[in-house]
Design a protein around this motif. Structure first.
Motif, short mmCIF file in Angstrom:
data_model
loop_
_atom_site.label_atom_id
_atom_site.label_comp_id
_atom_site.label_asym_id
_atom_site.label_seq_id
_atom_site.Cartn_x
_atom_site.Cartn_y
_atom_site.Cartn_z
N LEU A 1 1.00 -1.09 0.17
CA LEU A 1 0.05 -0.12 0.01
C LEU A 1 0.93 1.15 0.18
CD1 LEU A 1 -2.50 -1.32 2.79
CD2 LEU A 1 -2.86 -1.36 0.33
N GLN B 1 4.39 -7.42 6.05
CA GLN B 1 3.70 -6.54 6.88
C GLN B 1 2.36 -5.85 6.53
OE1 GLN B 1 6.81 -6.53 5.71
NE2 GLN B 1 7.52 -4.46 4.89
N ASP B 2 2.25 -5.63 5.03
CA ASP B 2 0.81 -5.32 4.60
C ASP B 2 -0.16 -6.07 4.71
OD1 ASP B 2 3.10 -3.38 3.82
OD2 ASP B 2 1.96 -2.19 2.55
#
Ligand code: CDP
Length: 150
Positions: free
Chosen positions: A53, A135-136
């Motif tokens: 993102l 992590q997204d």
């Protein structure tokens, strides 16, 4: 700005909740016509080719929403309106955390101007088709639940 000021009359927990030594990275779950924008990183080498993102580091004096609007303008050449924060916070490298807001595309056509070499608009059923940064992933799952209908 209000969230950076410590107001002694504010209820506990109402003022800034961030350790000043931690760098906050804000990213946008940018949506338009029922689709979510995914961006493929071109650098650094260990992250290149993975999808995220889009966003970047908060600068001193900026609110997270201001940072998000600035980063999306710089990286993609678009104007956006931040919406709600996606609950949660995800560790990046030591000393860095990721926070995510939804953002609605107001104007412009996103182009990979900085940090990315490809962009894709993904419908809900296409969200697993790109290799998101680890992590997204939780934020993308939450964003999918909030994706407005086209
Ligand atoms: O643009 P700026 O230099 O402020 O930040 P960045 O290099 O785009 O992002 C800072 C760090 O956050 C990098 O290590 C990115 O890989 C990471 N990041 C991430 O893990 N997930 C995102 N959605 C956005 C950034």
């Amino acid at each position: 700005m209000t969230e950076r000021t410590t107001d002694p009359t504010a209820p506990r927990g109402h003022h800034r909740d961030t350790d000043p030594g931690v760098v906050v990275v804000v990213a946008g779950a940018v949506y338009d016509q029922g689709r979510l924008l995914a961006a493929r990183r071109s650098a650094p080498a260990e992250l290149a080719g993975r999808w995220e993102l889009p966003g970047g580091k908060l600068e001193p004096g900026e609110s997270p929403e201001e940072a998000l609007v600035r980063e999306l303008r710089e990286e993609l050449g678009v104007e956006t309106e931040p919406g709600e924060r996606i609950p949660g916070e995800w560790p990046l490298k030591p000393g860095y955390v990721l926070r995510v807001w939804t953002a609605r595309l107001l104007s412009g056509v996103p182009r990979p101007l900085e940090d990315h070499d490809e962009l894709r608009w993904l419908a809900r059923h296409e969200l697993d088709s790109v290799d998101w940064l680890d992590q997204d992933r939780p934020a993308v799952a939450e964003a999918a639940l909030r994706l407005p209908a086209a």
